[in-house]
Design a protein around this motif. Structure first.
Motif, PDB file in Angstrom:
ATOM      1  N   GLY A   1      16.856 -15.976  38.541  1.00 55.47           N
ATOM      2  CA  GLY A   1      15.790 -14.991  38.378  1.00 55.47           C
ATOM      3  C   GLY A   1      16.026 -14.135  37.145  1.00 55.47           C
ATOM      4  N   GLY A   2      17.274 -13.795  36.900  1.00 53.51           N
ATOM      5  CA  GLY A   2      17.622 -13.038  35.693  1.00 53.51           C
ATOM      6  C   GLY A   2      17.308 -13.814  34.429  1.00 53.51           C
ATOM      7  N   GLU A   3      17.559 -15.111  34.460  1.00 52.83           N
ATOM      8  CA  GLU A   3      17.221 -15.941  33.298  1.00 52.83           C
ATOM      9  C   GLU A   3      15.712 -15.964  33.062  1.00 52.83           C
ATOM     10  N   LEU A   4      14.946 -15.956  34.146  1.00 48.39           N
ATOM     11  CA  LEU A   4      13.498 -15.950  33.985  1.00 48.39           C
ATOM     12  C   LEU A   4      13.007 -14.591  33.485  1.00 48.39           C
ATOM     13  N   ALA A   5      13.640 -13.517  33.934  1.00 47.03           N
ATOM     14  CA  ALA A   5      13.243 -12.170  33.508  1.00 47.03           C
ATOM     15  C   ALA A   5      13.686 -11.878  32.077  1.00 47.03           C
ATOM     16  N   MET A   6      14.787 -12.489  31.691  1.00 48.99           N
ATOM     17  CA  MET A   6      15.349 -12.277  30.342  1.00 48.99           C
ATOM     18  C   MET A   6      15.542 -13.645  29.697  1.00 48.99           C
ATOM     19  N   PRO A   7      14.535 -14.183  29.044  1.00 48.06           N
ATOM     20  CA  PRO A   7      14.600 -15.563  28.548  1.00 48.06           C
ATOM     21  C   PRO A   7      15.809 -15.897  27.677  1.00 48.06           C
ATOM     22  N   ASP A   8      16.421 -14.942  27.041  1.00 48.47           N
ATOM     23  CA  ASP A   8      17.603 -15.241  26.221  1.00 48.47           C
ATOM     24  C   ASP A   8      18.897 -15.211  27.019  1.00 48.47           C
ATOM     25  N   TYR A   9      18.842 -14.778  28.254  1.00 45.79           N
ATOM     26  CA  TYR A   9      20.012 -14.655  29.130  1.00 45.79           C
ATOM     27  C   TYR A   9      20.328 -16.022  29.721  1.00 45.79           C
ATOM     28  N   GLN A  10      21.597 -16.393  29.715  1.00 46.23           N
ATOM     29  CA  GLN A  10      22.023 -17.669  30.293  1.00 46.23           C
ATOM     30  C   GLN A  10      23.192 -17.415  31.221  1.00 46.23           C
ATOM     31  N   ALA A  11      22.948 -17.587  32.522  1.00 44.10           N
ATOM     32  CA  ALA A  11      23.994 -17.315  33.509  1.00 44.10           C
ATOM     33  C   ALA A  11      24.386 -18.560  34.284  1.00 44.10           C
ATOM     34  N   LEU A  12      23.422 -19.392  34.602  1.00 46.17           N
ATOM     35  CA  LEU A  12      23.662 -20.546  35.471  1.00 46.17           C
ATOM     36  C   LEU A  12      24.357 -21.660  34.692  1.00 46.17           C
ATOM     37  N   GLN A  13      25.423 -22.196  35.272  1.00 47.55           N
ATOM     38  CA  GLN A  13      26.201 -23.232  34.619  1.00 47.55           C
ATOM     39  C   GLN A  13      26.007 -24.582  35.323  1.00 47.55           C
ATOM     40  N   ALA A  14      26.182 -25.653  34.596  1.00 49.45           N
ATOM     41  CA  ALA A  14      26.060 -27.006  35.158  1.00 49.45           C
ATOM     42  C   ALA A  14      27.049 -27.208  36.312  1.00 49.45           C
ATOM     43  N   SER A  15      28.174 -26.508  36.287  1.00 53.15           N
ATOM     44  CA  SER A  15      29.165 -26.648  37.362  1.00 53.15           C
ATOM     45  C   SER A  15      28.590 -26.227  38.714  1.00 53.15           C
ATOM     46  N   GLU A  16      27.595 -25.342  38.715  1.00 49.75           N
ATOM     47  CA  GLU A  16      26.967 -24.935  39.972  1.00 49.75           C
ATOM     48  C   GLU A  16      26.125 -26.066  40.555  1.00 49.75           C
ATOM     49  N   VAL A  17      25.466 -26.832  39.708  1.00 55.03           N
ATOM     50  CA  VAL A  17      24.720 -28.008  40.162  1.00 55.03           C
ATOM     51  C   VAL A  17      25.707 -29.020  40.747  1.00 55.03           C
ATOM     52  N   GLU A  18      26.816 -29.205  40.069  1.00 53.21           N
ATOM     53  CA  GLU A  18      27.851 -30.129  40.538  1.00 53.21           C
ATOM     54  C   GLU A  18      28.437 -29.675  41.873  1.00 53.21           C
ATOM     55  N   ARG A  19      28.566 -28.370  42.069  1.00 59.13           N
ATOM     56  CA  ARG A  19      29.089 -27.840  43.343  1.00 59.13           C
ATOM     57  C   ARG A  19      28.149 -28.214  44.484  1.00 59.13           C
ATOM     58  N   LEU A  20      26.838 -28.094  44.244  1.00 59.48           N
ATOM     59  CA  LEU A  20      25.869 -28.469  45.273  1.00 59.48           C
ATOM     60  C   LEU A  20      25.917 -29.967  45.538  1.00 59.48           C
ATOM     61  N   GLU A  21      26.029 -30.762  44.492  1.00 57.93           N
ATOM     62  CA  GLU A  21      26.087 -32.213  44.652  1.00 57.93           C
ATOM     63  C   GLU A  21      27.313 -32.624  45.464  1.00 57.93           C
ATOM     64  N   ALA A  22      28.433 -31.965  45.227  1.00 64.68           N
ATOM     65  CA  ALA A  22      29.653 -32.286  45.976  1.00 64.68           C
ATOM     66  C   ALA A  22      29.471 -31.973  47.458  1.00 64.68           C
ATOM     67  N   ALA A  23      28.831 -30.861  47.767  1.00 65.94           N
ATOM     68  CA  ALA A  23      28.579 -30.512  49.173  1.00 65.94           C
ATOM     69  C   ALA A  23      27.607 -31.502  49.805  1.00 65.94           C
ATOM     70  N   ILE A  24      26.560 -31.865  49.082  1.00 59.09           N
ATOM     71  CA  ILE A  24      25.602 -32.850  49.602  1.00 59.09           C
ATOM     72  C   ILE A  24      26.315 -34.153  49.917  1.00 59.09           C
ATOM     73  N   ASP A  25      27.135 -34.629  49.000  1.00 56.61           N
ATOM     74  CA  ASP A  25      27.863 -35.894  49.200  1.00 56.61           C
ATOM     75  C   ASP A  25      28.799 -35.805  50.398  1.00 56.61           C
ATOM     76  N   ARG A  26      29.518 -34.696  50.507  1.00 60.72           N
ATOM     77  CA  ARG A  26      30.471 -34.502  51.612  1.00 60.72           C
ATOM     78  C   ARG A  26      29.735 -34.469  52.952  1.00 60.72           C
ATOM     79  N   TRP A  27      28.641 -33.729  53.017  1.00 67.26           N
ATOM     80  CA  TRP A  27      27.890 -33.608  54.262  1.00 67.26           C
ATOM     81  C   TRP A  27      27.182 -34.911  54.623  1.00 67.26           C
ATOM     82  N   ASN A  28      26.646 -35.597  53.619  1.00 70.74           N
ATOM     83  CA  ASN A  28      25.974 -36.871  53.891  1.00 70.74           C
ATOM     84  C   ASN A  28      26.941 -37.908  54.426  1.00 70.74           C
ATOM     85  N   GLU A  29      28.171 -37.838  53.980  1.00 76.21           N
ATOM     86  CA  GLU A  29      29.182 -38.769  54.486  1.00 76.21           C
ATOM     87  C   GLU A  29      29.378 -38.571  55.990  1.00 76.21           C
TER      88      GLU A  29
END
Length: 191
Positions: free
Chosen positions: A81-109
């Motif tokens: 939301g901060g990135e949307l409010a401040m277009p030059d602000y960058q907070a979210l990292q690709a590692s957060e997407v990877e964290r979700l993917e790891a949980a999805i894989d673990r739970w799906n197993e």
């Protein structure tokens, strides 16, 4: 951190506009504001899910893991939301997407393959996870609408998409760990 708001109401939005952090004023139904609003709604619903999970975790210790995985998501949604409010602000990292993917894989197993369509239900907790999932899909659509006008960072788009997947799997995992049968879709009778 100090005080961020000294006054809750400013009256500057009374005519249907709101200010962005970069100083621009836009209509309250601008795609950027719509996307921010949907992320806020998702975050609020996720807060409700987390509160319900916390209430149930004493009886069902297997729910604690879901709390641990989902709690940071509220913070990352706020970052987005901060990135949307401040277009030059960058907070979210690709590692957060990877964290979700790891949980999805673990739970799906643990869950195994999905063999039927399922409906939101079985318990309030399962249904609330699906409410969050559907809000994540709405937030994703609003972000995509904005992205078509003003390109967004790929990490944010991927994060919201993956979060909806995580919430779907979380609903299934809640059912499994609480020993509740999933509600299977039954096709209408054909004449």
């Amino acid at each position: 951190m100090g005080y961020r708001l000294s006054k809750i109401y400013t009256k500057t939005g009374d005519r249907g506009e709101t200010g962005l952090a970069d100083g621009r004023r836009v209509a309250k139904d601008h795609p950027r504001v719509e996307a921010m609003g949907e992320l806020d709604t998702l975050n609020s619903q996720l807060g409700l899910l987390l509160a319900d999970l916390a209430e149930q975790a004493g009886q069902w210790p297997g729910l604690r893991e879901l709390i641990d995985v989902l709690t940071p998501c509220q913070h990352r949604l706020f970052d987005l939301g901060g990135e949307l409010a401040m277009p030059d602000y960058q907070a979210l990292q690709a590692s957060e997407v990877e964290r979700l993917e790891a949980a999805i894989d673990r739970w799906n197993e643990e869950l195994g393959p999905l063999e039927n369509f399922i409906l939101p239900g079985g318990s309030r907790l399962i249904a609330q996870a699906h409410v969050c999932r559907s809000h994540a899909r709405t937030a994703e659509r609003r972000c995509q609408q904005l992205n078509a006008l003003e390109p967004l960072r790929a990490e944010g788009m991927a994060y919201v998409n993956r979060l909806s997947d995580l919430l779907f799997v979380a609903a299934r995992l809640i059912a499994r760990r609480q020993h509740i049968d999933e509600v299977l879709w039954q096709a209408a009778q054909k004449p």
